[in-house]
Design an enzyme around this catalytic site. Structure first.
Site, PDB file in Angstrom:
ATOM      1  CE  LYS A  72      -1.741   2.793   3.086  1.00  0.00           C
ATOM      2  NZ  LYS A  72      -1.895   3.965   2.651  1.00  0.00           N
ATOM      3  CD  GLU A  90      13.922   0.619   8.050  1.00  0.00           C
ATOM      4  OE1 GLU A  90      14.427   1.330   9.108  1.00  0.00           O
ATOM      5  OE2 GLU A  90      14.459  -0.275   7.447  1.00  0.00           O
ATOM      6  CB  CYS A  98      12.898   8.730   8.527  1.00  0.00           C
ATOM      7  SG  CYS A  98      13.685   7.574   7.101  1.00  0.00           S
ATOM      8  CD  GLU A 140      10.708  11.979  11.766  1.00  0.00           C
ATOM      9  OE1 GLU A 140       9.819  11.403  12.230  1.00  0.00           O
ATOM     10  OE2 GLU A 140      11.700  11.345  11.099  1.00  0.00           O
TER      11      GLU A 140
END
Lengths: 489, 294
Positions: A195, A269, A303, A400
């Site tokens: 997906k 991840e 990331c 983040e």
């Protein structure tokens, strides 16, 4: 901090670049995309579609099917069937040849894929053309060769495929993440339901066309589009053997919890907040380039972005001034222009998130600095941004942001910077800049992060394992280590 | 008149010391004839937290110690264990083993320690890689310890299950907090005495006794634990451990293999489970022509 300039650079005259737009006429895009299930494009059961928008001009590019539970069931069933009847039984060498074919077809259609990637996701064409698409193809090429050599990767063990892998990927490197997920899964003999992210589904759907063209047996790869709900349905599907997820730490935790008590394996991840550390004995100009690349590459939607800069105190003023000078030269704008350094923020929602963090940073007392570049009136854009006078406890330092926003702290000693760099829940990546080899190895062994770049940053390769420590997730993608995510023993 | 025997107080092992549980609670341990063997500490959440603090404090030193030195210390543990053969066999007998199985379990335990001692400075060479990246960089991947590991050891074995749980984790440079078998805890406490006389730094291995029912949620919830290992097959407990582990993305390892094959738990992939792979990049200067020609 320092008012003096290290260089008297002239940004006002002679710096205008003529537009250099990438040609878009050759690309083939449909108005509407269906789900890729069992080797065919099929309409979603409920007939629902959503639109994918070009973030650089807010125009709709295409409408894309939204998969519901029935569609997920169909895709998993097709994958299971293909695993049991065809793919699971096929000799590795034959599997490898199909994967090689996919790699080759991607290389042939590389330019088209690059343009679509930039249109759908907002990244500069230079990056999609030179990094995303070649790396994605190379990933298939690398793992194709492993398919018949798995026994050599795991001494004294007999590796076996897991079965059906459910894979959920993010919007920052749409095709590359699809490659990172699909290539090792297929090489190890698994079948796949993938997906893509809802804001960037197009290159995955183009990959579906390539897979069709490659003659890969039906059902080995299924690509279903949708938002979080579709992803959750896939995660919770009882006939999935493995979940591979790349995305935020928050969603990663939800997935880890959702599969608790089941026999599903997982690799995650997740987010990062990497320290990029500059010592006074570093090659400063190279370090400045590395800092720029570390945080502004792909609009900071990375990331492993080097979003926490640590500069040794005695060179901080100089480095910050050079950084500001270099930021002035960055061109923010049309992703399809070959001169563009920073493209569009991926979505309106993400732009809101970033702007919210800019406000948080100012409210926390940090000093905001942005380059003076112009940004297009239409579309979602953010100027390259620094925060000075930040400390460990600031939210902009701990959380983040996933945008072109760099926080800067200074340090005096090696012990201090190691402590600060590691004092965060994340542990995906880190950067170290110094000309002293022994110092590099001191740092690279003590930084608790899965990827450490020394005197470089944001480099990727199919042979190089990637993945995090701590709350940045577990498991590796890439290289020999990436195989074990898709095997049992 | 027969001499009055001095009985041993079974305590827990935290940070290289033998405290009683702070809870002040205990549970009686009986042998097959329902005779009381000993009162065993019922460790509490606070004991566990103290143990994690000790394990975290020990992690930096243990993980950065020369692998060769870790190997020597583990070998020393094997030596110390061997010298206490009689004591361990007595305890195994008290906890229901027969003479033959007790001796076998003891021998396997010593051999297992020696086996993993040998891996300390070798698994990196098996699991590390040099990665031939296409760009001009030198790139390599090495395994590094995950950090503090909480372990719930096998319920059905007093000694070998404990060694299997500890050895691969510390061979890889992690530190740990171990919950001993609830029904067979004696060897765990006595093994702490072996550890304590083997140059293992305090805090590297911490051993608690008590009830899994009470403690498993703390073992899996604690935010300063990086990985949780569970031996057994209680599915409700496994699910709860896996759910709790998500709060800081702990790595979870569930081992429910049978011990029919004595070497089931003897391979370096158990070390790899509590390792992280770190990849390091550095540019290669590429000035001049071609490669070295001679």
């Amino acid at each position: 901090m320092g008012k003096k300039t290290t260089n008297s650079l002239d940004f006002t005259s002679g710096w205008a670049y003529a537009p250099a737009p990438e040609d878009t006429k050759h690309i083939q895009l449909k108005k509407q995309y269906d789900l890729f299930i069992d080797g065919k494009f099929v309409k979603p059961t409920k007939g629902k579609y959503f639109e994918t928008v070009n973030p650089a001009n807010e125009e709709v590019i295409a409408s894309v099917a939204e998969a519901d539970e029935n569609d997920v069931n169909k895709a998993v069933k097709a994958a299971r069937n293909a695993y049991q009847k065809v793919w699971g039984k096929m000799p590795g060498a034959e599997r490898g040849k199909y994967i090689y074919r996919i790699a080759r077809l991607m290389q042939e259609r590389a330019r088209e894929l690059a343009v679509i990637e930039s249109m759908d996701g907002g990244k500069p064409i230079r990056e999609s053309r030179d990094i995303d698409i070649p790396l994605a193809a190379n990933h298939f090429f690398y793992y194709a060769g492993w398919a018949d050599k798995l026994n050599y990767a795991f001494p004294n063990r007999k590796p076996k495929a897991l079965g059906v892998a459910g894979q959920i990927i993010p919007w920052n490197f749409p095709l590359l993440m699809a490659a990172w997920k699909i290539a090792p899964a297929l090489a190890c003999g698994n079948t796949v339901v993938l997906k893509p992210a809802e804001t960037t589904p197009l290159t995955a759907l183009k990959l579906a066309e390539i897979i069709q063209e490659s003659g890969l047996p039906e059902g080995v790869v299924n690509i279903i589009t949708g938002a979080g709900k579709t992803g959750a349905t896939l995660v919770n599907h009882p006939d999935i053997n493995k979940i591979a997820f790349t995305g935020s730490t928050d969603v990663g935790k939800i997935i880890q919890k959702a599969i608790a008590g089941t026999s599903k394996k997982s690799t995650l991840e997740l987010g990062g907040k990497a320290a990029n550390i500059v010592f006074d004995d570093a090659p400063i100009d190279q370090a400045v380039e590395g800092i720029i690349n570390g945080i502004f590459f792909n609009q900071g939607h990375v990331c492993c972005a080097g979003s926490r800069l640590f500069i040794q105190e005695n060179v901080a003023d100089m480095v910050i001034q050079k950084l500001k000078d270099r930021m002035e030269t960055l061109i923010v704008g049309n992703p399809l222009d070959k001169n563009t350094d920073i493209g569009a923020i991926n979505s309106k929602a993400q732009l809101n998130t970033i702007n919210n963090y800019l406000k948080i940073g100012k409210d926390e007392g940090a000093e905001l600095y942005q380059s003076s570049c112009s940004i297009p009136k239409k579309g979602y854009f953010c100027r390259p941004t620094l925060f000075l006078n930040t400390s460990q406890s600031h939210r902009i330092v701990q959380e983040e942001i996933f945008g072109p926003v760099l926080t800067i702290q200074t340090f005096r000693t090696v012990e201090e910077v190691i402590e600060k760099a590691n004092n965060i829940p994340y542990g995906l990546s880190a950067g170290v800049w110094t000309d002293k080899g022994s110092k590099i190895f001191n740092l690279t062994t003590k930084l608790r992060a899965g990827v450490v770049w020394a005197n470089t940053y944001n480099k990727f390769d199919p042979t190089s394992p990637f993945g995090g420590y701590k709350e940045s997730g577990f498991g590796r993608e890439g290289g020999l280590h990436g195989l074990s995510a898709y095997l049992e023993f | 008149m027969a001499r009055v025997k001095v009985l041993k107080t079974y305590k827990i092992y935290i940070g290289g010391a033998f405290p009683r549980t702070e809870s002040g609670r205990y549970y009686p341990l009986y042998n097959n004839n329902k005779d009381l063997i000993a009162n065993i500490c019922l460790s509490s959440r606070k004991d566990f937290r103290n143990a994690v603090v000790a394990a975290r404090a020990a992690f930096g030193g243990w993980s950065s110690r020369a692998a060769f030195n870790r190997s020597q210390i583990m070998y020393r543990m094997g030596e110390m264990l061997e010298t206490r053969k009689q004591q361990f066999i007595e305890e195994l007998l008290m906890q229901g083993a027969n003479a033959k199985s007790a001796e076998q379990e003891f021998n396997n335990a010593v051999d297992r320690l020696i086996y993993y001692a040998g891996w300390c400075d070798k698994y990196q060479q098996i699991f590390g890689t040099i990665n031939p990246v296409a760009s001009s960089h030198f790139n390599f991947s090495v395994p590094e310890p995950t950090g503090v590991v909480s372990i719930m050891a096998d319920e059905n074995s007093s000694l070998i299950g404990l060694i299997d749980a500890i050895a691969p984790v510390i061979a890889g440079g992690n530190t740990c907090v171990v919950l001993a078998s609830e029904s067979k805890p004696l060897c765990a406490v006595t093994f702490a005495e072996v550890i304590n006389s083997s140059d293992v730094p305090g805090g590297v291995i911490n051993i608690l006794t008590g009830k899994k029912d009470e403690l498993h949620s703390y073992f899996s919830n604690h935010m300063d634990v990086n990985a949780v290992v569970y031996y057994g097959n209680n599915t409700t407990m496994i699910k709860s451990i896996q759910e709790n582990a998500t709060n800081n993305v702990k790595r979870v390892f569930i081992y429910n293999q049978k011990r029919e094959n004595p070497e089931e738990f003897q391979n370096p992939f158990y070390i790899l489970d509590t390792q992280e792979i770190k990849t390091t990049w550095h540019p290669i200067e590429n000035i001049g022509v071609g490669g070295a020609k001679y």
